[in-house]
Design a protein around this motif. Structure first.
Motif, PDB file in Angstrom:
ATOM      1  N   LEU A 211       0.223  -1.738   0.391  1.00  0.00           N
ATOM      2  CA  LEU A 211      -0.316  -0.160  -0.418  1.00  0.00           C
ATOM      3  C   LEU A 211       0.597   1.282   0.371  1.00  0.00           C
ATOM      4  CD1 LEU A 211      -2.461  -1.476   2.709  1.00  0.00           C
ATOM      5  CD2 LEU A 211      -2.840  -1.497   0.133  1.00  0.00           C
ATOM      6  N   LEU A 215      -2.420   5.754  -2.038  1.00  0.00           N
ATOM      7  CA  LEU A 215      -3.335   5.378  -1.183  1.00  0.00           C
ATOM      8  C   LEU A 215      -3.868   6.109  -0.312  1.00  0.00           C
ATOM      9  CD1 LEU A 215      -5.573   3.423  -1.754  1.00  0.00           C
ATOM     10  CD2 LEU A 215      -4.320   1.650  -0.312  1.00  0.00           C
ATOM     11  N   TRP A 216      -2.948   6.487   0.917  1.00  0.00           N
ATOM     12  CA  TRP A 216      -3.483   6.903   2.244  1.00  0.00           C
ATOM     13  C   TRP A 216      -3.794   8.467   2.276  1.00  0.00           C
ATOM     14  CZ3 TRP A 216      -4.862   3.418   4.507  1.00  0.00           C
ATOM     15  CH2 TRP A 216      -3.831   1.650   4.654  1.00  0.00           C
ATOM     16  N   LEU A 219      -7.124   8.315   0.801  1.00  0.00           N
ATOM     17  CA  LEU A 219      -8.150   7.941   1.791  1.00  0.00           C
ATOM     18  C   LEU A 219      -8.807   9.312   2.602  1.00  0.00           C
ATOM     19  CD1 LEU A 219      -7.229   4.671   3.305  1.00  0.00           C
ATOM     20  CD2 LEU A 219      -9.337   5.273   2.107  1.00  0.00           C
ATOM     21  N   ALA A 331     -13.986   3.339  -0.649  1.00  0.00           N
ATOM     22  CA  ALA A 331     -13.158   3.265   0.016  1.00  0.00           C
ATOM     23  C   ALA A 331     -12.127   1.858  -0.520  1.00  0.00           C
ATOM     24  CB  ALA A 331     -12.289   3.078   0.919  1.00  0.00           C
ATOM     25  N   ARG A 335      -8.735   0.137  -3.778  1.00  0.00           N
ATOM     26  CA  ARG A 335      -7.356  -0.722  -3.412  1.00  0.00           C
ATOM     27  C   ARG A 335      -8.283  -2.466  -3.767  1.00  0.00           C
ATOM     28  NH1 ARG A 335      -1.623  -1.413  -3.146  1.00  0.00           N
ATOM     29  NH2 ARG A 335      -2.680   0.748  -4.078  1.00  0.00           N
ATOM     30  N   SER A 339      -8.684  -4.861   0.466  1.00  0.00           N
ATOM     31  CA  SER A 339      -9.513  -3.925   1.016  1.00  0.00           C
ATOM     32  C   SER A 339      -9.341  -3.840   2.199  1.00  0.00           C
ATOM     33  CB  SER A 339     -11.157  -4.388   0.646  1.00  0.00           C
ATOM     34  OG  SER A 339     -11.739  -5.567   0.339  1.00  0.00           O
ATOM     35  N   VAL A 342      -7.095  -1.739   3.861  1.00  0.00           N
ATOM     36  CA  VAL A 342      -7.719  -0.524   3.445  1.00  0.00           C
ATOM     37  C   VAL A 342      -8.852   0.028   4.914  1.00  0.00           C
ATOM     38  CG1 VAL A 342      -9.120   1.173   2.267  1.00  0.00           C
ATOM     39  CG2 VAL A 342      -6.909  -0.792   1.275  1.00  0.00           C
ATOM     40  N   ARG A 345      -7.659   0.446   8.190  1.00  0.00           N
ATOM     41  CA  ARG A 345      -7.206   1.285   8.955  1.00  0.00           C
ATOM     42  C   ARG A 345      -7.802   2.575   8.763  1.00  0.00           C
ATOM     43  NH1 ARG A 345      -3.655  -1.924   7.706  1.00  0.00           N
ATOM     44  NH2 ARG A 345      -1.741  -2.242   8.722  1.00  0.00           N
ATOM     45  N   THR A 401      -7.726   2.261  -8.988  1.00  0.00           N
ATOM     46  CA  THR A 401      -6.734   1.726  -8.265  1.00  0.00           C
ATOM     47  C   THR A 401      -5.430   2.620  -7.979  1.00  0.00           C
ATOM     48  OG1 THR A 401      -5.584   0.893  -9.118  1.00  0.00           O
ATOM     49  CG2 THR A 401      -7.582  -0.855  -8.437  1.00  0.00           C
TER      50      THR A 401
END
Length: 402
Positions: A211, A215-216, A219, A331, A335, A339, A342, A345, A401
């Motif tokens: 990851l 990506l974060w 999010l 969300a 990814r 999942s 993700v 978190r 993605t």
């Protein structure tokens, strides 16, 4: 995440989207029953054990904190045993915690019981949402709303049972024992079904890619939505019964009705979520819901009597109900092959919201300012308007993605 172990565990089980969806629905219902049982019995437990208001607030915060830890325990369990086994174990633990809360003879025991419940519900969160994301991939369309409808139905049933137990003057242990029995029955009915392959890959045998930081960053808007929603949810769920009891002079029989109304509103909203998204799109649905939540919270803050507060709580539930499933489903699509990581978190925003709403509501309530506890989140709900445009892909079109 490596699903090799779960794949072996599910060898020999029938491949069935419907069977998997039914099992996940039962698990969501069990979670709804257990959470509602805990929140709606707070006044009765407080009065039974003669707990100080500050200790009650601390307990609700402790549940949220331990749920955050439970979320990562659940992630570890999913990697070892799979989401279905993790979910089943967490549901059984939640049922045991309910019994322990009811029979706790003193403050120390009830604190341990609430901590155990927090760990269980945190693990359950990750388990059911990971399974729901995989099922939605297998269906290729939005189905997250139906799972949260089951969650809300379970919450309504549990809240009405709490009200009925108070009406019959049952001890708190008896009421929680009945609710724990329902949770246990639902756990026994959960069956394991393998999922067929989805367009994004096999639903039960996913690899875990790394990851990235990008990506974060993507999010953050999803986390903002969850943070605000769970501030609202915690304030209504954890403290509505106490608000009716202390501020609006409602009886113990009437006090749980605000929570029941809130969950009834979520049932209606979540039952319509998937259709509304398909017709109007996620952005329009989220923005309309945010405005409804803000107005309804203002209504709760200014409620002249408990019937008005009960109706306003239902309107809050109607608006807030669509936000969590849309946020989580979107969300998870960022990814699909990771999942569970993700969602685990992303759950941190969930629990920060629960802690913030629970602590603020409890502290304001202990000083006699419960009305302010509902007015403040109304302003936060407006922030959802800005985050709404990021909730894409939940209408059946997968997000890119990262």
């Amino acid at each position: 995440m490596s699903f090799n172990a779960p794949a072996r565990a599910e060898a020999g089980h029938p491949v069935s989207r419907f069977g998997a969806r039914k099992g996940a629905t039962l698990a969501f219902a069990a979670q709804g029953v257990s959470v509602a049982a805990v929140y709606t019995t707070v006044p009765a437990v407080t009065e039974h054990l003669k707990l100080a208001p500050l200790l009650t607030t601390t307990l609700m915060v402790a549940v949220a904190l331990t749920a955050g830890a439970g979320s990562f325990l659940g992630l570890a369990a999913i990697r070892r045993a799979g989401p279905v086994a993790t979910t089943r174990g967490a549901v059984l633990t939640a049922a045991a915690a309910l019994v322990l809360i009811g029979w706790a003879p003193d403050a120390v025991t009830v604190i341990c019981a609430y901590v155990l419940f927090g760990l269980a519900v945190g693990a359950l969160d990750v388990g059911v949402n990971t399974r729901a994301a995989a099922i939605e991939r297998a269906y290729g369309r939005s189905v997250f709303g139906s799972f949260y409808t089951a969650w809300s139905v379970g919450g309504v049933v549990a809240a009405l049972l709490t009200a009925g137990a108070a009406r019959l003057e049952w001890p708190v242990a008896a009421g929680l024992g009945v609710q724990a029995g329902i949770v246990l029955l639902l756990a026994v009915c959960i069956r394991t079904h393998a999922l067929p392959s989805s367009p994004e890959g096999p639903s039960d045998t996913l690899a875990q890619p790394p990851l990235g930081r990008r990506l974060w960053i993507r999010l953050i808007p999803f986390g903002l939505v969850l943070l605000v929603v769970y501030v609202v949810d915690s304030t209504v769920s954890a403290w509505s019964a106490v608000y009716l009891r202390q501020t609006l002079a409602a009886s113990l029989t009437v006090a749980p009705l605000a929570y029941a109304s809130y969950q009834a509103g979520t049932v209606v909203g979540r039952a319509a979520t998937d259709r509304l998204v398909q017709r109007f799109g996620a952005v329009a649905v989220v923005r309309t819901a945010a405005l409804l939540v803000a107005g309804a919270l203002a209504g709760m803050a200014g409620a002249p009597s408990w019937p008005f507060a009960v109706l306003a709580a239902g309107a809050v539930g109607l608006g807030a109900s669509v936000l969590v499933p849309l946020c989580l489903a979107s969300a998870a699509r960022l990814r699909p092959t990771a999942s569970e990581a993700v969602l685990a978190r992303l759950n941190l925003f969930n629990y920060v919201g629960v802690i913030t709403g629970g602590a603020a509501g409890g502290l304001l309530g202990s000083t006699g300012q419960f009305r302010l506890a509902y007015a403040a989140p109304a302003a936060l709900a407006v922030l959802l308007l800005a985050a709404a445009r990021h909730l894409v892909g939940v209408d059946g079109v997968p997000s890119r993605t990262a």
